[in-house]
Design a protein around this motif. Structure first.
Motif, short mmCIF file in Angstrom:
data_model
loop_
_atom_site.label_atom_id
_atom_site.label_comp_id
_atom_site.label_asym_id
_atom_site.label_seq_id
_atom_site.Cartn_x
_atom_site.Cartn_y
_atom_site.Cartn_z
N VAL A 329 0.81 -1.22 0.00
CA VAL A 329 0.00 0.00 0.00
C VAL A 329 0.84 1.26 0.00
N ASP A 330 0.22 2.36 -0.48
CA ASP A 330 0.89 3.64 -0.31
C ASP A 330 0.02 4.58 0.51
N VAL A 331 -0.83 5.40 -0.16
CA VAL A 331 -1.61 6.40 0.59
C VAL A 331 -3.09 6.36 0.24
N GLN A 332 -3.91 6.74 1.19
CA GLN A 332 -5.34 7.04 1.04
C GLN A 332 -6.26 5.82 0.94
N CYS A 333 -7.29 5.85 1.78
CA CYS A 333 -8.36 4.85 1.75
C CYS A 333 -7.92 3.46 2.22
N ILE A 334 -6.78 3.40 2.90
CA ILE A 334 -6.27 2.12 3.39
C ILE A 334 -6.66 1.95 4.85
N PHE A 335 -7.35 0.88 5.18
CA PHE A 335 -7.80 0.67 6.57
C PHE A 335 -6.63 0.37 7.50
N PRO A 336 -6.53 1.07 8.63
CA PRO A 336 -5.52 0.70 9.61
C PRO A 336 -5.75 -0.68 10.25
N SER A 337 -6.88 -1.30 9.90
CA SER A 337 -7.14 -2.64 10.46
C SER A 337 -6.39 -3.73 9.71
N LEU A 338 -5.83 -3.37 8.53
CA LEU A 338 -5.28 -4.41 7.64
C LEU A 338 -4.09 -5.15 8.23
N GLY A 339 -3.24 -4.44 8.97
CA GLY A 339 -2.04 -5.08 9.52
C GLY A 339 -2.39 -6.22 10.45
N ASN A 340 -3.31 -5.92 11.35
CA ASN A 340 -3.75 -6.91 12.31
C ASN A 340 -4.45 -8.08 11.61
N LEU A 341 -5.26 -7.74 10.62
CA LEU A 341 -6.00 -8.77 9.87
C LEU A 341 -5.02 -9.68 9.13
N ALA A 342 -3.99 -9.07 8.52
CA ALA A 342 -3.01 -9.86 7.76
C ALA A 342 -2.34 -10.90 8.65
N LYS A 343 -2.18 -10.56 9.92
CA LYS A 343 -1.54 -11.49 10.85
C LYS A 343 -2.42 -12.71 11.14
N CYS A 344 -3.73 -12.61 10.86
CA CYS A 344 -4.59 -13.78 11.04
C CYS A 344 -4.43 -14.74 9.88
N TYR A 345 -3.76 -14.27 8.81
CA TYR A 345 -3.47 -15.11 7.65
C TYR A 345 -1.97 -15.04 7.42
N HIS A 346 -1.50 -15.50 6.31
CA HIS A 346 -0.05 -15.48 6.11
C HIS A 346 0.39 -14.19 5.40
N THR A 347 -0.57 -13.34 5.09
CA THR A 347 -0.33 -12.16 4.26
C THR A 347 0.66 -11.18 4.88
N LYS A 348 1.57 -10.65 4.04
CA LYS A 348 2.46 -9.58 4.49
C LYS A 348 1.80 -8.25 4.11
N PHE A 349 1.58 -7.40 5.12
CA PHE A 349 1.00 -6.09 4.87
C PHE A 349 2.15 -5.11 4.82
N ILE A 350 2.42 -4.57 3.61
CA ILE A 350 3.62 -3.76 3.42
C ILE A 350 3.27 -2.31 3.11
N SER A 351 3.70 -1.39 3.96
CA SER A 351 3.49 0.03 3.69
C SER A 351 4.73 0.56 2.99
N THR A 352 4.53 1.55 2.09
CA THR A 352 5.66 2.00 1.28
C THR A 352 5.87 3.51 1.28
N SER A 353 4.95 4.23 1.91
CA SER A 353 5.05 5.69 1.85
C SER A 353 5.50 6.25 3.19
N ALA A 354 6.42 7.18 3.14
CA ALA A 354 6.89 7.83 4.36
C ALA A 354 5.74 8.55 5.06
N LYS A 355 4.70 8.90 4.27
CA LYS A 355 3.58 9.64 4.85
C LYS A 355 2.55 8.73 5.48
#
Lengths: 634, 204
Positions: A329-355
Motif C-alpha cells: 500500500v501507499d496512501v489514502q483509503c487504506i484501513f488501519p485494520s489491515l495489519g492486524n488482519l493480515a496477521k490472522c493469515y499469512h499475508t504480508k501487509f507492506i506500507s511503502t510511503s513515508a507519509k
C-alpha cells in the motif's frame, strides 16, 4: 444476513468466510459504532480549539452557540471547509508526488520512463513551453518546473489548465473571487480560516472551500492525471477482469492498494522480472499475479489491463481469501485494520510511503531513485511467502467479470472518430439525452455497490451516457456494466450509439484524480457549444461517498457548474443556512447546486429531470422527453 | 423483569441518551426530520452533572411502586402499564395540575406541549421505558445510545452482580493498595476534581 450489506455476491460470500474465520471487518466496526453521535451526524460538534469541545443543541433548548460564539451555521461551515481542505490536500499531494517522479524520470538511468512523448509535447505546447525539435527530457524538465510552480503560486489565474475553461465560467469565478491562486496557498488559507476566531461567516467559508477545491480539480488532480499519462501511458480501450475472483490459487498473489501509480507501476514491472518469476516457479507457484484495489488499481487497470480485485469496502475481504502473499500500500483509503488482519493469515501487509504508516505493517519505503530495486525486493518477499499459505484458510469466490476500460479523453475521442463532435451531435439530436458522471467511494452506511448500480442502470435506461471513475467504476466493472453487452439494458438511443461506435454505455475514465478528465471533457463541450459548463445537459453523483476527497470533488464539480447528487448524508443538516446555501441559493452564484438523496431511484430522476431541463434551455427543445419511470419535472 | 439502571462511574456526559430519547419520542422518529418538528422533541432522561463533569449521573424515571406521581394524579392520566412495570403518562387525560411534578422525588416529570395531542396545553411528559421498543424485544433508546455502558437494560439481578463485580475491584484495591489497578476513567475524574479544587476550572 450478509446479503443485506452488499449487492456484490463475492462480498456476501466473503463476509460469511470472515464470520467463520472469526475476523472483524469494516461492517462489524460500523455496527459497533451505531447509533452514531447525533451532534456529529448533524455537523454541530466543534473540536477546533481547546476552549471546547462544543456542541449545539439542535432542539433549541441547550446551548445555541459554542464558547467562542459560533452558532450552528458557522460550526457546520467550518467543519465542511476542513474536510474540503483535507481532500484537496490528498489529491494535490498525489499530484506533487507525480511531478517529483516526472523530474526523476528526466534524469539519466531512471527506473521511471516517459512513455507518452506525444502527450508530453502537446501538453507542453498547451502550457506555453517550447517543444518543437527539442530533446524530450528538456521539454519534460521545463514542464515539470512549470507545473511545480502551481503549488506555490500566490496570485490568481496562473494555472495553465484554466485555459481549457469557457470564458463564461472563468468570468463567474472572477466575479466571486473564486479563481484559485496556488494549490498549497488555498489549502493553507482554508486551514487558517478554521482557526479559532478567523472566518465566521458561512458563505465566506463555503466559497473558500469552492476555491480550494478548484485548485484541486483544475490543478492538483489534473496535474496528477496528465503527468501520469505522460509517465505511464495514456489509457486506451482494453479489456480487463474485475472482482475477487481475479486472485488465483496457483499463483503468487500481490495486491497493490492505495492511490499513486508511482508504486503500482513499479510493482507490475517487478512482477515481470524473469528472475522473480523463476523464483516463484521454484516455490511451486505458476507465476506472479498482481491485482489492484481502489484507485491505484484503477491506474494500472486503465493503462495495462491489470486485474482489479475489488473496491474500497472489499480491501479486508481480499486478505480473508487466504491467498494474498502481500498487500502493498501507499496512501489514502487504506484501513488501519489491515495489519492486524493480515496477521490472522499469512499475508504480508507492506506500507511503502513515508507519509503513511500503519499498525502491524512491514515498512519498506519506496525510494524513487531506486524504485525498481525496491519493487523487486517487495515482490521477492511476496514470492518467498507463497509456501506459508495455510491451505485450510483458502477460499476465492469465483466472481470475476470482464470489463471494457481505458477511456481517457484521448481514447473516447479516438473511438468517436477523432473528436467529440459526433458525441455533441447525438446529444443535440437527442439520441443521447446528456452525460452523467457517477463517481466515488463505498460506505457501510448504505448497501455496498447497490446505489452505484441502481442509479446507473436507471440513467442508461433513460439514454444518459454515463462516465465513471474510482470505486464506482469498479462496482460497474464487477456488475457487468462496462461490457458492450450492457447496452442491451440501455434506452434505445444510447443502445444505438453504443452499437455503432462499439463503446459501452458506461465509460470507465479512471481513478479519482481522473475526474479531472471529466472536467476537461465538460469544458471542451461547453467551448464547442459556446456556453458555460452549467448550461450543458450534465449531472454528477456520488452515491456512496465517504472520504474527504469526495467533499473536495463535490466542491470542485459544483464550482465548475455541474449539478451534483450526494447519496450519503453530509454533516450539514444541523445548519439550515448551510443546507439552504448548498442545496438552493448557490445555484444563483455558480449555476449549479447540490442535492442529497439516499434513494438511487430518486437520485436518478433528479439527474434525468435536470438534464432534460438543461436540454430545453440550451437546445431550444419545446418539450422534455417523458419517461414513465421518471418523477414529474418540477 | 428487565429494567434500566445507570452507573454514574461510566457516564461521560456526552448527552447522546438525551438526544436518542428526544428523537425516539418525536413524531418522525428520525434525527434529520426531528430537528424540524414544530413541537420540539423532548428528552425524558436528564444528565445531572456538576459543572466540572467529575460527577455525571443519568437521571430518569424509576417507575416506582407505589409511584408518588400516580398517587397524586387526580385525572388518572398517570397509570401503571398492564403487564409491564412501567408508569405511563396519558398526555390526553392530563389536566396539567402539576401534582406529579411536585411529588416526584427525582424531578423527572416535565411539562411541555404534547406532540401527540395538539391541544396546545402543557401536559406531563415522562419516561415510558420505551415500552414500544421493549415490547418488540429491543432496548430503550437511551440504553442503545450509551456507548460506555453507563445505561444498561437487563434483569435487576444482573445489575446487582455487575455492581458487586465493580465493588470487588474497589475492595481489592483498598486491601492491597495496589496502584496498578487503574480505572483510567476514575483517574481522569480524580484529575478533574483536583483541577476543580485548585481553581483550574472556573465554574460560574
Amino acid at each position: 444476513m450478509h446479503h443485506l450489506k452488499s449487492s456484490c455476491n463475492a462480498t456476501v460470500v466473503m463476509l460469511e468466510k470472515a464470520e467463520k474465520d472469526n475476523v472483524q471487518t469494516v461492517w462489524d466496526r460500523y455496527q459497533q459504532q451505531l447509533p452514531q453521535c447525533n451532534y456529529g451526524l448533524l455537523g454541530i460538534c466543534c473540536r477546533n480549539c481547546n476552549m471546547g469541545p462544543c456542541r449545539i443543541d439542535p432542539f433549541g433548548e441547550g446551548p445555541q452557540k459554542g464558547i467562542c460564539g459560533a452558532n450552528a451555521d458557522i460550526i457546520v461551515a467550518r467543519n465542511l471547509l476542513i474536510n474540503v481542505a483535507t481532500g484537496a490536500a490528498a489529491h494535490s499531494d498525489h499530484g506533487r508526488d507525480i511531478i517529483q517522479t516526472f523530474q526523476i524520470a528526466t534524469a539519466e538511468n531512471s527506473d521511471y520512463k516517459i512513455r507518452d512523448e506525444n502527450k508530453l509535447r502537446s501538453l507542453a505546447q498547451e502550457c506555453g513551453i517550447p517543444a518543437e525539435g527539442l530533446p524530450i527530457k528538456k521539454v519534460a524538465s521545463d514542464l515539470a518546473s512549470m507545473l511545480f510552480h502551481d503549488f506555490g503560486r500566490q496570485t490568481p489565474g496562473g494555472f495553465p489548465f484554466l485555459k481549457r475553461l469557457p470564458h463564461q465560467r472563468l468570468e463567474i469565478w472572477e466575479k466571486l473571487s473564486l479563481t484559485p491562486r496556488g494549490i498549497d496557498r488555498e489549502i493553507v488559507e482554508s486551514i487558517h480560516r478554521t482557526h479559532i476566531g478567523v472566518d465566521n461567516d458561512p458563505a465566506s467559508l463555503l466559497l473558500q472551500g469552492i476555491r480550494t477545491a478548484l485548485a484541486d480539480g483544475w490543478a492538483g488532480s489534473m496535474i496528477a492525471t496528465e503527468i501520469s499519462d505522460i509517465l505511464f501511458g495514456t489509457p486506451m480501450p482494453k479489456k480487463a477482469m474485475a472482482n475477487l475472483g481475479v486472485l488465483k490459487e496457483e499463483m503468487v498473489n500481490i495486491i497493490v492498494h492505495g492511490h499513486e501509480p508511482v508504486l503500482s507501476e513499479m510493482i507490475v514491472e517487478a512482477a515481470n522480472d524473469k528472475k522473480l518469476i523463476k523464483l516463484a516457479l521454484s516455490k511451486g507457484a505458476k507465476g506472479i499475479n498482481v491485482c489492484g484495489m481502489c484507485c491505484t488499481g484503477n491506474e494500472i487497470l486503465m493503462r495495462h489491463g491489470v486485474s482489479i480485485a475489488g473496491n474500497f469496502l472489499q480491501q479486508e475481504l481480499a486478505i480473508i481469501t487466504g491467498v494474498v502473499e502481500a498487500m502493498v500500500v501507499d496512501v489514502q483509503c487504506i484501513f488501519p485494520s489491515l495489519g492486524n488482519l493480515a496477521k490472522c493469515y499469512h499475508t504480508k501487509f507492506i506500507s511503502t510511503s513515508a507519509k503513511a504508516h500503519f499498525p502491524q505493517a512491514i515498512h519498506i519505503e519506496l525510494d524513487e531513485e531506486h524504485a525498481y530495486q525496491t519493487a523487486c525486493y517487495i515482490v521477492e518477499s511476496a514470492v518467498n511467502n507463497f509456501t506459508n499459505r495455510k491451505k485450510s484458510a483458502v477460499f476465492i469466490p469465483p466472481e470475476a467479470m470482464e470489463a471494457n476500460v481505458g477511456f481517457s479523453v484521448e481514447a473516447i475521442a479516438s473511438a468517436l472518430g477523432g473528436s467529440f463532435d459526433p458525441l455533441i451531435e447525438v446529444i443535440k439530436a437527442g439520441q443521447i439525452r446528456g452525460i452523467a458522471a457517477v463517481v466515488g467511494c463505498n460506505n457501510p452506511k448504505v448497501k455496498h455497490d447497490y446505489s452505484h448500480i441502481q442509479l446507473i442502470k436507471k440513467l442508461i435506461k433513460n439514454d444518459v451516457l454515463v462516465v465513471t471513475t474510482g470505486c464506482n467504476a469498479i462496482a460497474c466493472a464487477k456488475a457487468g456494466l462496462l461490457s458492450v453487452g450492457a447496452a442491451d439494458i440501455a434506452g434505445q438511443g444510447l443502445k444505438t450509439v453504443c452499437n455503432q461506435t462499439g463503446i459501452p454505455p458506461v465509460l470507465h475514465m479512471g481513478s479519482c484524480v481522473d475526474i479531472s478528465r471529466i472536467l476537461s471533457v465538460a469544458a471542451a463541450m461547453a467551448r464547442a457549444l459556446d456556453c458555460d459548463i452549467s448550461d450543458l445537459p450534465l449531472a454528477a453523483a456520488a452515491p456512496e461517498w465517504m472520504s474527504q476527497k469526495a467533499v473536495s470533488i463535490a466542491a470542485y464539480v459544483l464550482g465548475s457548474g455541474i449539478f451534483t447528487v450526494l447519496g450519503t448524508i453530509p454533516p450539514v443538516l444541523g445548519s439550515k443556512e448551510v443546507t439552504t446555501l448548498l442545496c438552493n441559493k448557490i445555484e444563483e452564484l455558480l449555476g449549479a447546486k447540490l442535492a442529497v438523496e439516499v434513494d438511487p431511484d430518486i437520485s436518478a430522476s433528479l439527474m434525468i429531470s435536470h438534464i432534460e431541463n438543461k436540454r430545453i434551455a440550451l437546445l431550444g427543445e419545446t418539450v422534455a422527453k417523458e419517461d414513465s419511470e421518471c418523477m414529474s419535472l418540477s | 423483569m428487565n429494567t434500566v439502571i445507570h452507573s454514574k462511574e461510566k457516564c461521560l456526559t456526552c448527552h447522546q441518551c438525551e438526544m436518542a430519547c428526544a428523537i425516539q419520542h418525536s413524531l418522525s422518529g428520525n434525527l434529520y426530520s426531528a430537528i424540524n418538528e414544530t413541537v420540539n422533541p423532548q428528552s425524558r432522561i436528564f444528565i445531572e452533572s456538576d459543572l466540572s463533569g467529575s460527577v455525571s449521573i443519568p437521571n430518569k424515571c424509576r417507575h416506582c411502586d407505589p409511584a408518588p406521581c400516580i398517587s397524586s394524579c387526580p385525572s388518572g392520566a398517570l397509570k401503571r402499564a398492564e403487564g409491564a412495570d412501567v408508569v405511563l403518562s396519558d398526555e390526553n387525560k392530563c389536566i396539567g395540575c402539576r401534582n406529579c411534578l411536585v411529588n416526584c422525588p427525582f424531578g423527572v416529570i416535565i411539562f411541555r406541549k404534547s406532540n401527540k395531542y395538539k391541544s396546545g396545553r402543557y401536559v406531563s411528559i415522562k419516561c415510558d421505558e420505551c415500552i414500544d421498543r421493549t415490547s418488540a424485544s429491543s432496548v430503550p433508546a437511551c440504553v442503545e445510545a450509551c456507548k460506555t455502558g453507563a445505561l444498561r437494560y437487563c434483569e435487576i439481578d444482573s445489575h446487582i452482580s455487575a455492581r458487586r463485580k465493580m465493588s470487588l475491584t474497589v475492595l481489592n484495591h483498598l486491601y492491597e493498595q495496589n496502584e496498578t489497578i487503574s480505572d483510567q476513567f476514575s483517574l481522569f475524574k480524580d484529575l478533574l476534581n483536583r483541577c476543580n479544587s485548585i481553581g483550574g476550572q472556573q465554574n460560574y
